[in-house]
Design an enzyme around this catalytic site. Structure first.
Site, mmCIF file in Angstrom:
data_model
loop_
_atom_site.group_PDB
_atom_site.id
_atom_site.type_symbol
_atom_site.label_atom_id
_atom_site.label_comp_id
_atom_site.label_asym_id
_atom_site.label_seq_id
_atom_site.Cartn_x
_atom_site.Cartn_y
_atom_site.Cartn_z
ATOM 1 N N ASN A 9 -47.223 -6.186 -57.344
ATOM 2 C CA ASN A 9 -45.820 -5.767 -57.353
ATOM 3 C C ASN A 9 -45.709 -4.622 -58.352
ATOM 4 O OD1 ASN A 9 -43.097 -5.412 -57.524
ATOM 5 N ND2 ASN A 9 -42.628 -7.445 -58.350
ATOM 6 N N TRP A 10 -45.628 -3.404 -57.807
ATOM 7 C CA TRP A 10 -45.610 -2.234 -58.699
ATOM 8 C C TRP A 10 -44.250 -2.065 -59.389
ATOM 9 C CZ3 TRP A 10 -48.389 2.301 -55.603
ATOM 10 C CH2 TRP A 10 -49.763 2.015 -55.545
ATOM 11 N N LYS A 11 -43.246 -2.831 -58.955
ATOM 12 C CA LYS A 11 -41.893 -2.695 -59.526
ATOM 13 C C LYS A 11 -41.487 -1.207 -59.471
ATOM 14 C CE LYS A 11 -42.664 -6.913 -62.073
ATOM 15 N NZ LYS A 11 -42.370 -7.750 -63.220
ATOM 16 N N HIS A 20 -36.764 -11.948 -56.193
ATOM 17 C CA HIS A 20 -37.413 -11.737 -57.490
ATOM 18 C C HIS A 20 -36.371 -11.862 -58.603
ATOM 19 C CE1 HIS A 20 -39.648 -9.976 -60.770
ATOM 20 N NE2 HIS A 20 -40.746 -10.129 -60.041
ATOM 21 N N GLU A 44 -35.969 -10.317 -61.269
ATOM 22 C CA GLU A 44 -35.411 -9.048 -61.770
ATOM 23 C C GLU A 44 -34.278 -8.573 -60.863
ATOM 24 O OE1 GLU A 44 -39.089 -6.863 -62.130
ATOM 25 O OE2 GLU A 44 -39.640 -7.998 -63.923
ATOM 26 N N GLU A 49 -42.646 -18.061 -60.265
ATOM 27 C CA GLU A 49 -42.707 -17.070 -61.345
ATOM 28 C C GLU A 49 -41.735 -17.476 -62.451
ATOM 29 O OE1 GLU A 49 -44.209 -12.916 -60.045
ATOM 30 O OE2 GLU A 49 -42.054 -12.971 -59.777
ATOM 31 N N GLY A 86 -43.885 -10.376 -67.680
ATOM 32 C CA GLY A 86 -43.922 -9.208 -68.562
ATOM 33 C C GLY A 86 -44.001 -9.549 -70.041
ATOM 34 N N SER A 105 -47.415 -12.635 -66.026
ATOM 35 C CA SER A 105 -48.468 -12.231 -66.970
ATOM 36 C C SER A 105 -49.875 -12.569 -66.459
ATOM 37 C CB SER A 105 -48.229 -12.846 -68.356
ATOM 38 O OG SER A 105 -47.049 -12.311 -68.921
HETATM 39 P P1 13P Z 1 -46.078 -9.336 -64.831
HETATM 40 O O1 13P Z 1 -47.404 -9.618 -64.156
HETATM 41 O O2 13P Z 1 -45.974 -7.953 -65.382
HETATM 42 O O3 13P Z 1 -45.755 -10.419 -65.806
HETATM 43 O O4 13P Z 1 -44.961 -9.417 -63.679
HETATM 44 C C1 13P Z 1 -44.928 -10.523 -62.870
HETATM 45 C C2 13P Z 1 -43.995 -10.276 -61.745
HETATM 46 O O5 13P Z 1 -42.794 -10.196 -61.943
HETATM 47 C C3 13P Z 1 -44.579 -10.097 -60.415
HETATM 48 O O6 13P Z 1 -43.595 -10.099 -59.437
#
Ligand code: 13P
Length: 258
Positions: free
Chosen positions: A15-17, A99, A101, A171, A177, A216
C-alpha cells in the site's frame, strides 16, 4: 492444517498510500518485485489512482494491481471520485476498502464501506477490507467487541457466494506507521477471532476468506509473521517503498512451509 481448505495463496500487498510520483512508479514497482516467487504467493501493488494507468500492464509480469479506495456508486455526479468500473478498466484486480486512514479522514466513511464493498465486488474487483482497533480500545480490552461491530456492519450482510472475493486485513491502528507491530500472540488471537466470527455468520463457506496482517510489517518481522499459521499474507505500508525490505518480506512467505 488450515491452509488446505482456505484460499491457498498468501497475499503480499504493497500500500503505497500517498507516496511516489507517477513518473517513478514503474521503476519502483519493478525493483520491488525483481525476484521469483512461488505459485503459492500473490504479489500486489496498490499505488495512488494517478499511477494506475502507468502500471496497467503489471499483470504481464505476474504482479497484481490494486487501488486504495473507490466510490460506492458506479458512475455519476461525484466530482473528484473514482469508480470501481474505472479501476477494473485499468486492469485493477483489487481495491483496499475501509483503511483506517480513510475512515479517519472522512467522517462518513464508516457508513459507506458496506456499499463500496458490494459495488467493488459487483464490478469484478477483489476487496481487501481493513479492520482494526485504536490504542484506547486495546488498552480498554475492548478490541474483540470493536472488531466484531466492524465486521457486522461492513460484512455480515454480504451474500456468502461473494466471499471468495474477500480478503480481510487486520490492521491495529496503533501498529500502523509506528514501528510497533502487534505481538505474535495478539496477531494469532485476533486472526482466530475474526475467523470464528466469520464462521458463525457464514458457516463453512467463510473458509475462502483470506485473513492478512498489517501494521509496521518489515524485513525484520516478516519471518515471525510468516511463522504464524493463521496469517495468510501482509499489507505493507512504509516498507513497500523500499525494494530490499519488500523483497525480504516476499521471501519470508516464499519460504514458509504450509
Ligand atoms: P505501515 O506498514 O507503514 O505501518 O502501514 C500499514 C498500513 O497501513 C498498510 O495498509
Amino acid at each position: 492444517m488450515i491452509h488446505s481448505d482456505l484460499k491457498s495463496r498468501d497475499l503480499i500487498a504493497a500500500n503505497w498510500k500517498m507516496n511516489v510520483l507517477p513518473s517513478e512508479s514503474q521503476s519502483l514497482a519493478f525493483s520491488l518485485c525483481d525476484l521469483a516467487w512461488s505459485e503459492n504467493i500473490e504479489v500486489l501493488i496498490c499505488p495512488p489512482f494517478t499511477h494506475l494507468f502507468a502500471l496497467r500492464d503489471l499483470r504481464k509480469d505476474g504482479i497484481c494491481l490494486g487501488a486504495q479506495d473507490c466510490h460506492e456508486a458506479l458512475k455519476g455526479p461525484y466530482t473528484g471520485e473514482v469508480s470501481a468500473l474505472m479501476l477494473k478498466d485499468l486492469n485493477c484486480d483489487y481495491v483496499i476498502l475501509g483503511h483506517s486512514e480513510r475512515r479517519r479522514m472522512n467522517p462518513h466513511e464508516d457508513q459507506n464501506i458496506h456499499s463500496k464493498i458490494k459495488t467493488a465486488m459487483a464490478s469484478g474487483l477483489n476487496v481487501i477490507y481493513c479492520c482494526g482497533e485504536s490504542l484506547d480500545i486495546r488498552i480498554a480490552n475492548a478490541e474483540k467487541d470493536f472488531i466484531h461491530r466492524q465486521l457486522k456492519k461492513d460484512l455480515f450482510e454480504l451474500e456468502a457466494d461473494v466471499l471468495d472475493k474477500l480478503t480481510i486485513a487486520y490492521e491495529p491502528i496503533w501498529a500502523i506507521g509506528t514501528g510497533k507491530h502487534a505481538t505474535p500472540e495478539q496477531i494469532k488471537e485476533m486472526h482466530l477471532f475474526i475467523r470464528s466470527a466469520l464462521k458463525s455468520q457464514f458457516g463453512l463457506q467463510s473458509n475462502v476468506v483470506r485473513i492478512i496482517y498489517g501494521g509496521s510489517v518489515n524485513a525484520a518481522n516478516s519471518d515471525m509473521l510468516a511463522s504464524i499459521q493463521e496469517v495468510q499474507g501482509v499489507l505493507v505500508g512504509g516498507a513497500s517503498l523500499i525494494p530490499d525490505e519488500f523483497k525480504s518480506i516476499i521471501n519470508s512467505f516464499n519460504q514458509r512451509k504450509n
